[in-house]
Write an enzyme that holds these catalytic residues in place. Structure first.
Site, PDB file in Angstrom:
ATOM      1  N   HIS A  43      -8.316  15.701   8.772  1.00 51.08           N
ATOM      2  CA  HIS A  43      -8.035  15.970   7.363  1.00 51.08           C
ATOM      3  C   HIS A  43      -6.709  16.689   7.187  1.00 51.08           C
ATOM      4  CE1 HIS A  43     -11.919  14.414   6.300  1.00 51.08           C
ATOM      5  NE2 HIS A  43     -12.524  15.257   7.095  1.00 51.08           N
TER       6      HIS A  43
ATOM      7  N   LYS B 161      14.858 -14.897 -12.148  1.00 51.65           N
ATOM      8  CA  LYS B 161      14.793 -15.062 -13.603  1.00 51.65           C
ATOM      9  C   LYS B 161      14.249 -16.442 -13.964  1.00 51.65           C
ATOM     10  CE  LYS B 161      17.618 -15.242 -17.797  1.00 51.65           C
ATOM     11  NZ  LYS B 161      18.896 -14.907 -18.444  1.00 51.65           N
TER      12      LYS B 161
END
Length: 505
Positions: free
Chosen positions: A267, A140
């Site tokens: 593939h 933060k």
């Protein structure tokens, strides 16, 4: 004891110490004062570096069996203080809160503890509270702090320090990674408490690993996850997006087989696969399935690659080879091609879920974890498959399950003869497979046929019969199943139903 050093300060609190020595040395070299807790503090002291205990800063001991160590205003004030805000500076001075500039955290191993089969009580104790709070606070306040939230980022942090002080861009980059770590960690806990660590309402992608590009060079690509859990890379260039798709298909397929088996993938589909008594014969017969498509493909074996097999494999061009191990002589041969990727497949647990993004959301489903066995087969015809045909039906069905739909697989004697893949018509898939098998001079007499879904008409079994195929495996379930059964009965073919469809879209 108060913290009086004017040097920049780093707070280090980690579970695993792997790689920490190099990071600590880098911080000390840059003049950082070190703060630490428990085992991490002892580790740093054993390296010979001075380190202040967090307890000395806070004047408060570690309590509740170590559950509370860093949760204190002097720690979190030092992390969250805004150096450019006068009121913050005044308060920090008033309460003697030092600036903490770098935070190094490696969280308790929650996911590893779950996977180990530990008790619920042990798993709950591995929910990190202080560490996750340190990560979020530092991320933060990234304008003023640098958070190193995982040992996976130690090397990156060292590189930053070697260049000088962290820039705002560096701190923001590490803060972004930190919230990724936090999100993944909390999601894992959420999933566990729901009763299934993979079935959570919130998905987390894990660590981003950029790829050279995506499916095509104009597409950006990345892999999120820990590839080191799956493969040990021995040689070659980095895996690409398409390499990873083929590798995933190869691993999923090879895990179906216990006998010595070699497959060649292209593939995402197997263009050749064979099960034999030794790896060389398995390779030879797998390649024979389609020696043309094997060019540039992915080779996977469930058995160690030896010298003789490596010599034969080396004769063709391929992208990747995957195996559980390689002999030294085999590696020497395979490594002769600089870019050839050589991977060791580790013993890892496959995920139980599959995810696919589409439209504006994500599809989630259970993986297809059903493998058709002989016990699941119900003979529907007068003719029963022979023992050899039963074996081939199981073999063909395993391949069919991992081939794009619509698909037909033809097999004989533990060898893939041909597949029809990704067709819009099952008849076209069968015709494609027959044509391909004949092109490679395979004799289809006595072969078997596997289909990923039922036959709505008897046309497929008729075409198969005319090609010499004698046994068929399919899930069944068509209102016109009897037409296919009748054809088989009238022509001496055997056909079994499994009751399980294996679409793969």
């Amino acid at each position: 004891m108060s913290h009086t050093s004017n040097n920049p300060t780093a707070l280090i609190s980690v579970f695993y110490k792997d790689g920490l020595e190099e990071l600590v040395n880098s911080l000390v070299k840059r003049g950082y004062t070190l703060l630490s807790t428990g085992g991490t503090r002892k580790f740093i002291e054993d390296l010979g570096h001075p380190v202040q205990a967090v307890e000395d800063l806070t004047s408060y001991p570690s309590i509740l069996g170590g559950r509370v160590k860093t949760l204190h205003p002097k720690v979190f004030g030092g992390i969250l203080g805004r150096r450019d805000l006068e009121s913050d500076r005044e308060e920090m001075s008033q309460y003697e809160i030092p600036n903490i500039d770098v935070i190094v955290v490696d969280l308790y191993p929650f996911e590893e503890t779950v996977k180990s089969g530990a008790s619920h009580e042990d798993i709950i104790e591995k929910i990190d509270i202080g560490g996750i709070s340190l990560i979020r606070a530092a991320a933060k306040n990234y304008k003023h702090t640098l958070i190193v939230p995982s040992r996976d980022l130690y090397a990156d942090a060292i590189e930053v320090f070697e260049k000088g002080e962290p820039t705002l861009e560096d701190r923001k980059r590490f803060a972004t990674a930190a919230f990724g770590v936090s999100s993944h960690y909390d999601t894992a806990i959420h999933g566990y408490l729901m009763g299934n660590d993979e079935d959570s309402n919130t998905l987390t992608l894990g660590t981003k690993n950029p790829l050279r590009y995506g499916e095509n060079p104009h597409q950006e690509g990345a892999f999120y996850g820990n590839m080191n859990e799956v493969f040990e890379k021995l040689h070659g260039k980095d895996l690409s997006y398409n390499n990873l798709l083929d590798a995933d298909a190869a691993v999923s397929l090879i895990k179906e087989f216990d006998d010595t088996t070699v497959a060649v993938m292209k593939h995402n589909n197997a263009c050749g696969i064979a099960s034999r008594s030794n790896v060389l014969d398995a390779w030879t017969d797998a390649l024979a399935g389609d020696s043309v498509s094997a060019f540039g493909g992915v080779i996977i074996s469930n058995t160690e690659i030896d010298k003789a097999t490596a010599e034969e494999i080396h004769k063709i061009f391929f992208e990747i080879i995957i195996a559980p191990s390689y002999t030294a002589e085999a590696l020497e041969i395979l490594q002769q091609k600089k870019n050839r990727i050589i991977l060791i497949l580790k013993d890892f647990e496959m995920p139980k879920k599959q995810y696919r993004s589409l439209l504006n959301g994500i599809l989630v489903q259970d993986k297809d974890n059903i493998t058709d066995t002989r016990e699941m087969m119900e003979a529907k015809t007068k003719a029963q498959p022979s023992e050899n045909e039963y074996n081939d039906l199981v073999f063909a069905s395993k391949i069919c399950k991992h081939t794009k739909s619509n698909t037909i697989v033809l097999a004989k004697n533990g060898q893939l003869l041909a597949s029809g893949t990704g067709q819009t018509s099952r008849v076209d898939a069968l015709k494609q497979a027959i044509t391909k098998a004949k092109n490679f001079k395979f004799d289809l007499q006595g072969a078997v046929m596997a289909s990923d879904a039922f036959f709505p008409f008897p046309d497929c079994v008729e075409i198969a019969d005319n090609a010499g195929i004698t046994a068929v495996i399919q899930p069944g379930g068509s209102v016109k199943d009897q037409l296919s059964i009748d054809y088989c009965d009238n022509h001496g073919m055997s056909m079994v139903f499994t009751g399980t469809r294996h679409f793969k879209h």
